[in-house]
Design an enzyme around this catalytic site. Structure first.
Site, short mmCIF file in Angstrom:
data_model
loop_
_atom_site.label_atom_id
_atom_site.label_comp_id
_atom_site.label_asym_id
_atom_site.label_seq_id
_atom_site.Cartn_x
_atom_site.Cartn_y
_atom_site.Cartn_z
N ARG A 63 0.82 -1.22 0.00
CA ARG A 63 0.00 0.00 0.00
C ARG A 63 0.85 1.27 0.00
O ARG A 63 0.52 2.25 -0.67
CB ARG A 63 -0.95 -0.01 1.20
CG ARG A 63 -2.00 -1.11 1.11
CD ARG A 63 -3.02 -0.98 2.23
NE ARG A 63 -4.01 -2.04 2.20
CZ ARG A 63 -5.03 -2.11 3.04
NH1 ARG A 63 -5.19 -1.19 3.99
NH2 ARG A 63 -5.91 -3.09 2.95
N ASP B 114 -15.20 9.17 9.40
CA ASP B 114 -14.14 8.19 9.19
C ASP B 114 -12.82 8.93 9.07
O ASP B 114 -12.79 10.11 8.67
CB ASP B 114 -14.40 7.37 7.92
CG ASP B 114 -13.68 6.03 7.94
OD1 ASP B 114 -14.32 5.01 8.23
OD2 ASP B 114 -12.46 6.01 7.69
#
Length: 290
Positions: free
Chosen positions: A58, A159
């Site tokens: 990632r 979030d």
């Protein structure tokens, strides 16, 4: 010819590096330890030791974007620039967004029955909104349970992952992602795509208007989320925090709930022994202790 071949000889690796034979970027044990430290400090996420490959794959995209070859250089630059916008990309990359519409379905009938007893405007906080499936499921439940009163209802959806929130605001999903949404709900709450959008569905504007998406770090010292709320959904996110962080967040939830408010948690989360503020009411559903 045989279907079997001799095992290849092991390729030489640099001491302290993880699998350098298959990687184009330098990534050491010290780098992974640094990543674990930084993401814990920034977001409270405890990155398990078996997440090395995930961290590499990632974050490698970020290094390549900046023309870097060594994780050490990237992490050093990040550490020296606490106000850098790259922190947002770093955090987004290491955040897991596993969600679906009406996930852990037993919670939604309980929510419906609960809000029917509320006399004033209903407010729900979804504290791990991810890409939007959960808060939209909550909004559908409120629409069904409240009828015309749903126009005054609000779902605050937060979030830490700003990329996920951007997708959530768009409200566009593949039809396959609506697998758990009934045909009736699809007709009432979604628009079906055509042409270039074939196979896609978009949340109807009236449902989207019920949901307010905002970035929020649950481990930050201040929260933009202001109570009181009739219910808080914090599902399948606390498992990424250590026990001390979990307990601290739970204590901060308590004053944001109405006296009869409910806290919905994930199926693998048990907080009965972590806090005196909540007691278990049902399957992964808590209420304030009296």
């Amino acid at each position: 010819m045989s279907d079997f071949r001799q095992f290849p000889a092991p390729q030489e690796e640099h001491p302290g590096l993880f699998g350098t034979a298959d990687r184009d970027l330098e990534f050491t044990e010290a780098d992974f330890d640094k990543i674990r430290t930084l993401i814990y400090q920034r977001a409270g996420i405890v990155l398990a030791s078996h997440k090395r490959e995930m961290a590499y794959s990632r974050l490698a995209k970020r290094l390549r974007l900046h023309g870097m070859r060594r994780f050490a250089d990237y992490l050093d630059r990040l550490d020296r620039r606490p106000d850098s916008s790259e922190w947002e990309a770093f955090t987004n990359a290491l955040t897991t967004n596993l969600t679906s519409f009406f996930r852990e379905a037993h919670h939604f009938p309980l929510l419906a029955e609960h809000v029917k007893q509320v006399s004033g405007p209903v407010r729900i906080w979804c504290a791990a909104a991810s890409t939007g499936e959960e808060p939209y499921s909550i909004a559908i439940t409120l629409s069904e349970a409240l009828g015309s009163r749903a126009q005054q209802a609000e779902v605050l959806a937060t979030d830490i992952d700003t990329d996920a929130l951007n997708k959530a605001r768009q409200g566009i999903y593949s039809v396959d992602q609506l697998e758990k949404v009934s045909e009736e709900y699809r007709r009432r709450f979604f628009l079906r795509g055509s042409g270039a959008r074939a196979g896609m569905a978009k949340v109807r504007p009236e449902l989207a208007a019920m949901v307010d998406f905002q970035p929020l770090n649950l481990t930050a010292s201040g929260w933009a989320a202001k109570g009181p709320f009739d219910a808080i959904f914090c599902r399948n996110i606390m498992i990424y925090f250590d026990k001390e962080t979990q307990a601290r967040i739970l204590e901060r939830f308590a004053p944001l709930l109405k006296p009869n408010g409910l806290l919905f948690t994930g199926h693998s989360e048990n907080f009965s022994y972590l806090t005196q503020s909540f007691r278990l009411r049902g399957q992964t559903v808590y209420e304030l202790s009296r």
